[in-house]
Scaffold this active site. Sequence first.
Site, PDB file in Angstrom:
ATOM      1  N   GLU A 468      40.254  28.097 -72.126  1.00 23.25           N
ATOM      2  CA  GLU A 468      40.374  26.788 -71.482  1.00 23.25           C
ATOM      3  C   GLU A 468      41.799  26.449 -71.085  1.00 23.25           C
ATOM      4  OE1 GLU A 468      38.399  23.688 -73.671  1.00 23.25           O
ATOM      5  OE2 GLU A 468      36.438  24.610 -73.355  1.00 23.25           O
ATOM      6  N   GLU A 545      31.728  29.944 -74.675  1.00 25.79           N
ATOM      7  CA  GLU A 545      31.699  28.876 -75.687  1.00 25.79           C
ATOM      8  C   GLU A 545      30.593  27.902 -75.292  1.00 25.79           C
ATOM      9  OE1 GLU A 545      35.579  27.396 -76.952  1.00 25.79           O
ATOM     10  OE2 GLU A 545      34.686  25.412 -77.192  1.00 25.79           O
TER      11      GLU A 545
HETATM   12  C1  GAL Z   1      36.417  23.315 -76.591  1.00 28.43           C
HETATM   13  C2  GAL Z   1      37.588  24.093 -77.167  1.00 28.43           C
HETATM   14  C3  GAL Z   1      37.420  24.274 -78.665  1.00 28.43           C
HETATM   15  C4  GAL Z   1      37.032  22.992 -79.319  1.00 28.43           C
HETATM   16  C5  GAL Z   1      35.760  22.497 -78.698  1.00 28.43           C
HETATM   17  C6  GAL Z   1      35.202  21.246 -79.318  1.00 28.43           C
HETATM   18  O1  GAL Z   1      36.684  22.814 -75.356  1.00 28.43           O
HETATM   19  O2  GAL Z   1      37.669  25.336 -76.558  1.00 28.43           O
HETATM   20  O3  GAL Z   1      38.611  24.758 -79.207  1.00 28.43           O
HETATM   21  O4  GAL Z   1      38.063  22.086 -79.157  1.00 28.43           O
HETATM   22  O5  GAL Z   1      36.032  22.227 -77.343  1.00 28.43           O
HETATM   23  O6  GAL Z   1      34.040  20.859 -78.647  1.00 28.43           O
END
Ligand code: GAL
Length: 846
Positions: A468, A545
């Site tokens: 990200e 993710e």
């Molecule tokens: C994502 C990020 C993670 C965590 C997650 C929480 O955007 O990559 O590290 O912060 O959100 O939802």
Amino acid sequence: MVDTTRRTFLLSSVGLAGSCLLPRALWAAGIGGGPGGKASLPMRHGESPVAPREQWLLDFDWRFAFGNGSDPAKDFGYGFGQGDFSKTGDFKLATAEFNDAGWRALDLPHDWAVELPAVHDDSGDDDTRLTSHGYKPLGRRFPTTSVGWYRRTFELPESDRGRRIWIEFDGAMRDVVLFVNGCFIGQHDDGYTPFRFDLTDFLNYGGKNVIALRVDASFGDGWFYEGAGIYRHVWLTKMDPVHLGRWESVVRSTVEGQAAALALATRIENESGHAVHASLEWSITDASGRVVAHATTPAQAIAPNASADCQATARIDAPKLWSPDEPHLYTALVKVVVDGAVRDAEQFPFGVRTAAFDPERGFFLNGKPLKIQGTCNHQDHAGVGAALPDRLQSFRVEVLQGMGCNAVRTSHNMPTPEWVEACDRMGMMMMCETRHMSSSPSGMQQLDVMVKRYRNSPSIILWSIGNEEWRLQKGALEHQGERIGAAMVARCHELDPTRVVSAAVNGDNEQGVSDALDVIGFNYNLKYPDAFHREHPTRAVYGSETSSAIATRGEYVTDPKKNTVNSYDGVVPWGETPEQWWSFYGTRDWLAGGFAWTGFDYRGEPTPYGWPSVNSQFGIVDLCGFPKDYYYYYKAWWTKAPSLHVFPHWNWAGKEGQEIPVWVYTNLDEVELLLNGKSLGIQKVPRLGHVQWKVTYAPGVIEARGRRDGQVVLVERRETTGTARKLRLAADRSEISADGQDVAMITVDVLDGHGRPVPTANHKLAFRITGAGKLIGVGNGDPNCLESDKEPKRSLFNGLAQLIVQSTDSTGTIHIEALEEGAEQSLTPASVTVTTRKAAARLVVA
Ligand code: GAL
């Protein structure tokens, strides 16, 4: 200490075997010079040294004191004047003159952040306040708790003169300045990569040596809890001046019909001061120790201070392939031979397998389609923070495998070696991620170290160059993103042509860094993958993710006053429940699967709340590894065996006559639900879904009967329990190694008069550990718990707590007792015993 019998045996086997190689620990315990040994450690993962190289564990008997990030007078005078670096050898703190008697004695790995009480600081925005770090007081605003000094004294035998001696740190958080024997040695400034320094010129041979290092955790690398201090192992490595290059030994396998062709490569470095003729001998053994392949390279001349890259080939007939179901490993041993004598050697595990991402058909392992059923994880556990004992890595892999998870993403940093080792050994695939998406010298250095360190590990199926990076994906630095991404991907390919490279991208993947990627990773945003696939049918896609579902274990009501999130459908606005994301990724063949955020809860990021929430609630299991209900959604759809889980618990005194949602996760065809023996109906289970009822509460028994092909296959009940009466302790293993590092994970729960666990119990407990072990941490999985992780007491949270008990180096038994704190003592105490057995020989700096 190594006992006489073993020493005698070793000496005689050396005599018999001549120059044959013994496992490194045995050889050195018998004939190697150096300080005496303590108990044992399993063979180190990665490039393990073999005699004549030695690798001594330097984890024990350190001294620690807090320094100060703003006041040099409170930082042992560091930076008080100009003198710290002015003359070599003058730095007093790293000499025997300095008296550290008042410093605390401790063993590594050590995370001082987890020992600190949380501080309520909600000042500023997300970037400036302590929320993301679990409210631990680290940072430049907290100078008294952000800098730590470590000291260690050790003897080195005269016989080590002439060898190259390195100190190796597997990782420290975060900025390290190292001094040895009064001399400034070097610095390291990122929290996740291993680093080492050559101490050869600075040591006293046949005398005492003093190490001092300042570790400054004022700066962090992430936006999540990261710990502070020397939170991974430290080693003293001794080798011949003619030796193998660090992380240069590689085995690449190609499956060709019924055989595996092996390309073997390494580097010989000559620091001996004169030219040598060196050859290599490779041997490959299978899990039973049988040599299955062999190769040699002819002797070649290597000039002083030069190195030589050497290649060879070998072949394994009918290789056993590595996979999550059958994680077969081979061991490669490589020896450097000069004039008939072995000068250096190392061995490391590798696997034979193929891995491929197909744009139309998803991920293939060994030629067969395999969905990635993955979770993202930080390295943080109840009781110990970032300083995970090795065994805890395997414990965590076991927990994740229990729900069918077959892959982990090492978000958002290079993992610890023992995590990778556990995944190789236990059959967990990995996406290995570097911390900084950057082609700067430091970004590339981190990437180099990660790829070189782990490129022999069969578990790793994918490299990730970052997570990200909004500005590099789409925004002000979009074009820089293309260039940075291209440089990083090219470097991965150069160091490891066998694996593809990806990144975790939170966007449409249409520009910036995505152009360079071999495989496209989507973070969240289920709106994008279909369109992307239509537009770019030749690019392979997976979910880097997903989810970010949130739940408080054992809670069924979202209550902002108590900072709880219900266990049915809690999810952040940008995320998806397990059912939402898996119904998407699990039903499209071209999607290779994905990684849910997260497997385990972790400290920091307590979304959607702030103080006093100190932990995240994203985990499918809590910070101790106790499953939340979501765990069973995954178990139902990620494993093949019949599975059935009904929730919530059935202790709702005061809610009689009110409706309670009752959900069932199962992979069976249909479920019948009964309350106190009366059927509430049968429901068909939608594929990748769940079934649910609204049940008017009456105490008693709620029962789910799962049927397949009309037959009841599984029955699960939740019973209204009576009052808690009796504590219960259970150890994950009844026997552990007496090596001062192995741990037993102890689960505490409490039973009613009928022996049923009480799921709502929150009693305060105290613990007593006696015998051959010590308590190193406690937890209960409550994201809002501000109790100490280190003291021998803890409240149960919704019926559960966890103790982490570590062996000492004596064999015997560890006796663990739990009792209720306070005067009332309505609970019967409990105890459990763990045996500590003699450990295999290893080298430990005394
Ligand atoms: C994502 C990020 C993670 C965590 C997650 C929480 O955007 O990559 O590290 O912060 O959100 O939802």
